[in-house]
Motif scaffolding. Structure first.
Motif, mmCIF file in Angstrom:
data_model
loop_
_atom_site.group_PDB
_atom_site.id
_atom_site.type_symbol
_atom_site.label_atom_id
_atom_site.label_comp_id
_atom_site.label_asym_id
_atom_site.label_seq_id
_atom_site.Cartn_x
_atom_site.Cartn_y
_atom_site.Cartn_z
ATOM 1 N N ASP A 304 0.816 -1.214 0.000
ATOM 2 C CA ASP A 304 0.000 0.000 0.000
ATOM 3 C C ASP A 304 0.845 1.258 0.000
ATOM 4 O O ASP A 304 0.416 2.312 -0.481
ATOM 5 C CB ASP A 304 -0.934 0.009 1.218
ATOM 6 N N VAL A 305 2.049 1.181 0.586
ATOM 7 C CA VAL A 305 2.915 2.357 0.713
ATOM 8 C C VAL A 305 4.276 2.019 0.108
ATOM 9 O O VAL A 305 4.854 0.971 0.408
ATOM 10 C CB VAL A 305 3.078 2.770 2.191
ATOM 11 N N VAL A 306 4.777 2.913 -0.741
ATOM 12 C CA VAL A 306 6.051 2.683 -1.429
ATOM 13 C C VAL A 306 6.943 3.912 -1.299
ATOM 14 O O VAL A 306 6.493 4.995 -0.910
ATOM 15 C CB VAL A 306 5.826 2.362 -2.922
ATOM 16 N N ALA A 341 7.961 0.504 1.302
ATOM 17 C CA ALA A 341 8.516 1.530 2.179
ATOM 18 C C ALA A 341 9.488 0.992 3.233
ATOM 19 O O ALA A 341 10.574 1.562 3.421
ATOM 20 C CB ALA A 341 7.381 2.326 2.831
ATOM 21 N N PRO A 342 9.195 -0.119 3.945
ATOM 22 C CA PRO A 342 10.130 -0.583 4.976
ATOM 23 C C PRO A 342 11.471 -1.064 4.424
ATOM 24 O O PRO A 342 12.485 -1.047 5.127
ATOM 25 C CB PRO A 342 9.372 -1.744 5.650
ATOM 26 N N GLU A 343 11.496 -1.510 3.158
ATOM 27 C CA GLU A 343 12.725 -2.063 2.587
ATOM 28 C C GLU A 343 13.595 -1.000 1.925
ATOM 29 O O GLU A 343 14.757 -1.265 1.585
ATOM 30 C CB GLU A 343 12.364 -3.129 1.551
ATOM 31 N N ALA A 344 13.059 0.187 1.728
ATOM 32 C CA ALA A 344 13.760 1.200 0.942
ATOM 33 C C ALA A 344 15.069 1.694 1.574
ATOM 34 O O ALA A 344 16.079 1.811 0.867
ATOM 35 C CB ALA A 344 12.823 2.378 0.671
ATOM 36 N N PRO A 345 15.123 2.030 2.881
ATOM 37 C CA PRO A 345 16.366 2.594 3.422
ATOM 38 C C PRO A 345 17.590 1.697 3.227
ATOM 39 O O PRO A 345 18.657 2.162 2.831
ATOM 40 C CB PRO A 345 16.034 2.808 4.902
ATOM 41 N N ALA A 346 17.465 0.396 3.520
ATOM 42 C CA ALA A 346 18.609 -0.500 3.393
ATOM 43 C C ALA A 346 19.047 -0.630 1.939
ATOM 44 O O ALA A 346 20.240 -0.602 1.622
ATOM 45 C CB ALA A 346 18.264 -1.876 3.962
ATOM 46 N N VAL A 365 4.897 7.191 0.060
ATOM 47 C CA VAL A 365 3.684 7.684 -0.583
ATOM 48 C C VAL A 365 2.745 6.516 -0.820
ATOM 49 O O VAL A 365 3.158 5.350 -0.850
ATOM 50 C CB VAL A 365 3.989 8.385 -1.933
ATOM 51 N N ALA A 366 1.473 6.820 -0.984
ATOM 52 C CA ALA A 366 0.501 5.780 -1.311
ATOM 53 C C ALA A 366 0.799 5.214 -2.689
ATOM 54 O O ALA A 366 1.234 5.925 -3.598
ATOM 55 C CB ALA A 366 -0.905 6.360 -1.272
ATOM 56 N N SER A 367 0.581 3.924 -2.868
ATOM 57 C CA SER A 367 0.904 3.268 -4.137
ATOM 58 C C SER A 367 0.189 3.902 -5.317
ATOM 59 O O SER A 367 0.727 3.950 -6.420
ATOM 60 C CB SER A 367 0.541 1.782 -4.058
ATOM 61 N N ARG A 368 -1.030 4.403 -5.097
ATOM 62 C CA ARG A 368 -1.784 4.974 -6.216
ATOM 63 C C ARG A 368 -1.127 6.246 -6.759
ATOM 64 O O ARG A 368 -1.427 6.682 -7.871
ATOM 65 C CB ARG A 368 -3.209 5.286 -5.774
ATOM 66 N N GLU A 373 4.935 10.380 -8.348
ATOM 67 C CA GLU A 373 6.154 10.389 -7.536
ATOM 68 C C GLU A 373 7.384 10.098 -8.385
ATOM 69 O O GLU A 373 8.456 10.668 -8.161
ATOM 70 C CB GLU A 373 6.030 9.369 -6.399
ATOM 71 N N LEU A 374 7.254 9.227 -9.373
ATOM 72 C CA LEU A 374 8.378 8.934 -10.273
ATOM 73 C C LEU A 374 8.854 10.200 -10.973
ATOM 74 O O LEU A 374 10.058 10.472 -11.051
ATOM 75 C CB LEU A 374 7.967 7.887 -11.318
ATOM 76 N N GLY A 375 7.925 10.978 -11.499
ATOM 77 C CA GLY A 375 8.306 12.220 -12.179
ATOM 78 C C GLY A 375 8.904 13.231 -11.230
ATOM 79 O O GLY A 375 9.894 13.914 -11.555
ATOM 80 N N ARG A 376 8.337 13.347 -10.020
ATOM 81 C CA ARG A 376 8.821 14.336 -9.068
ATOM 82 C C ARG A 376 10.237 14.004 -8.607
ATOM 83 O O ARG A 376 11.118 14.882 -8.565
ATOM 84 C CB ARG A 376 7.882 14.391 -7.864
#
Length: 486
Positions: A304-306, A341-346, A365-368, A373-376
């Protein structure tokens, strides 16, 4: 390669002298045995070169014929007769008896110790064994490459492995389906042998066993081995009798690499291997629904969150460490990842430590909202100074303008400044200066009103800001004034 009688005679030309032309095809020598017995056959296994001085041999033709006939019947490949103190010359009846029995007769000169022949034979065997081991290792490496390189797909891998196997054993090879049908044969001229071997598969399967077998087929011996599970089929390998030891090893190796290739090329395995690149491409095209469907088809769940990370390609993608991601998209300038989201920092830490460029890791951010977010994040990355890394999900440092409005403005202006296809900062300044009036902004910039509307949509997406929100607009206007852009 085994030592043959011809090769031994060629290597010891002055120590082993044939009394007649050697038989064809060349006979394989399995050992060198010395004996003065009138009947040494109980101590022989077949394939030996027997050496004797003839100490107790009879002189009459009849018993000599019996002697050489027993040797030939026991599988002796040749008789080496030592000239010396017992017989200064080769007895003529022995030559006659050997010719009648079809047993090659070799002369060993008086100054040649039998041990010279024995030592040379075993040294030749050791060299052949070493060459065989090296060849087998090379063949096994070739089998692995055949299963894992070249054209993708299970059928292609099977054909490549069978072709390499046939060449390695100097015979023929085939993959036979569980039904008994050969679906890969090399060389093609062995198709008839493969079909007959397929009937043996039918008999094995009818017995309810998943086992291998060895059986004669014409002038060949055939080794049949199952590939992995019950539906993996069989590998059949044929060679003129007798089967060399390395054929068995290489056939087992071919079964193992085919089983490995089958597991690597299963549908779910292919989906998992190609997944991040496919999902990244779908997201780049704005197809979020298709991307999430693809992930689910591979047996995974889309979170749900990426978080989105984007790094400048200062290091080739192949040089970056393996970082598991939901999606990965690479273009000539940058590589973008999407992580749960939880896996991103490592994962981001591994990217930052390996790359010589720079990059930005976005907030959760929310997956939707992942496409925006990719562009930003890509725009933020383009605006970075070389070697700079940012984690927008980390706690802000103390000092500076860190109010919520100020933080949004700072991030938005950096993203808008990095956008190269249109002057978004100039458009924003003109739009705010004309108090949100599209016509006045269009006249000031000398462009069509629809162009302004398009640029405002880009500003909202790239800068992730609502320019019609009064508070946000106020912060943006003050920041533009402070930077001399309004």
């Amino acid at each position: 390669m085994a030592t043959t009688l011809d090769a031994l005679v060629d290597a010891l030309q002055r120590d082993l002298v044939p009394t007649a032309q050697l038989p064809s095809p060349a006979r394989v020598v399995t050992g060198v045995h010395i004996s003065e017995l009138l009947d040494p056959t109980p101590f022989l296994n077949g394939g030996e070169l027997l050496l004797t001085t003839g100490m107790d041999l009879p002189k009459q033709i009849t018993p000599l014929t019996g002697y050489v006939t027993r040797l030939a019947g026991a599988g002796v490949v040749a008789l080496g007769f030592g000239i010396g103190p017992v017989h200064p010359l080769l007895p003529a009846p022995l030559r006659t008896a050997a010719e009648r029995a079809g047993l090659p007769l070799l002369l060993v000169p008086a100054d040649t110790p039998f041990q010279t022949i024995v030592t040379h034979f075993f040294a030749s065997e050791r060299r052949a064994e070493s060459r065989g081991l090296t060849g087998a290792l090379g063949a096994m490496h070739a089998l692995v490459r055949a299963a894992t390189h070249g054209e993708p797909g299970r059928e292609q891998a099977c054909r490549q492995v069978i072709r390499v196997l046939a060449g390695a054993v100097d015979g023929w090879a085939a993959h036979i389906e569980s039904s008994g049908h050969p679906d890969a044969v090399w060389p093609r001229s062995a198709a008839g042998n493969a079909r007959r071997a397929g009937r043996e598969v039918g008999r094995i399967r009818a017995a309810g066993a998943l086992a291998g077998a060895t059986f004669p087929l014409g002038g060949d011996d055939v080794l049949l081995q199952p590939v992995g599970a019950a539906d993996g089929g069989y590998v059949a390998c044929g060679h003129r009798r007798p089967i060399p030891a390395q054929l068995r090893h290489l056939t087992l190796a071919a079964c193992a690499v085919l089983d490995l290739a089958a597991s690597r090329m299963s549908d779910n395995a292919l989906l998992r291997a190609a997944g991040p690149a496919v999902v990244g491409r779908l997201l780049a095209l704005g197809r979020v629904d298709a991307a999430t469907d693809y992930v689910r088809a591979g047996g995974a769940q889309w979170p749900d969150v990426v978080r989105v990370g984007c790094a400048v390609n200062g290091t080739p993608l192949a040089g970056l460490p393996h970082v598991d991601a939901l999606a990965r998209h690479c273009d000539p300038e940058r590589t973008t990842w999407v992580w749960a989201a939880p896996e991103a920092p490592a994962a981001w830490d591994r990217v930052a430590r390996a790359s010589r460029g720079g990059g930005v890791l976005g907030p959760a951010v929310a997956s939707r909202a992942v496409v925006d977010e990719l562009g930003r994040i890509a725009a933020r990355t383009a605006a970075l100074a070389p070697g700079q890394w940012q984690d927008l999900g980390a706690a802000p440092a103390s000092g500076g303008d860190q109010t919520p409005g100020g933080e949004v403005v700072e991030q938005a202006l950096a993203a808008l400044s990095g956008y190269r296809r249109a002057d978004l900062v100039g458009t924003l300044s003109a739009y705010l200066g004309h108090r949100g009036r599209i016509e006045g902004t269009a006249d000031a910039l000398g462009v069509h009103r629809n162009t302004i509307r398009h640029r405002l949509a880009l500003i909202a997406r790239v800068g992730d800001v609502d320019v019609d929100d009064p508070d946000t607009a106020a912060h943006l206007w003050l920041a533009l004034r402070r930077e001399g852009l309004a």
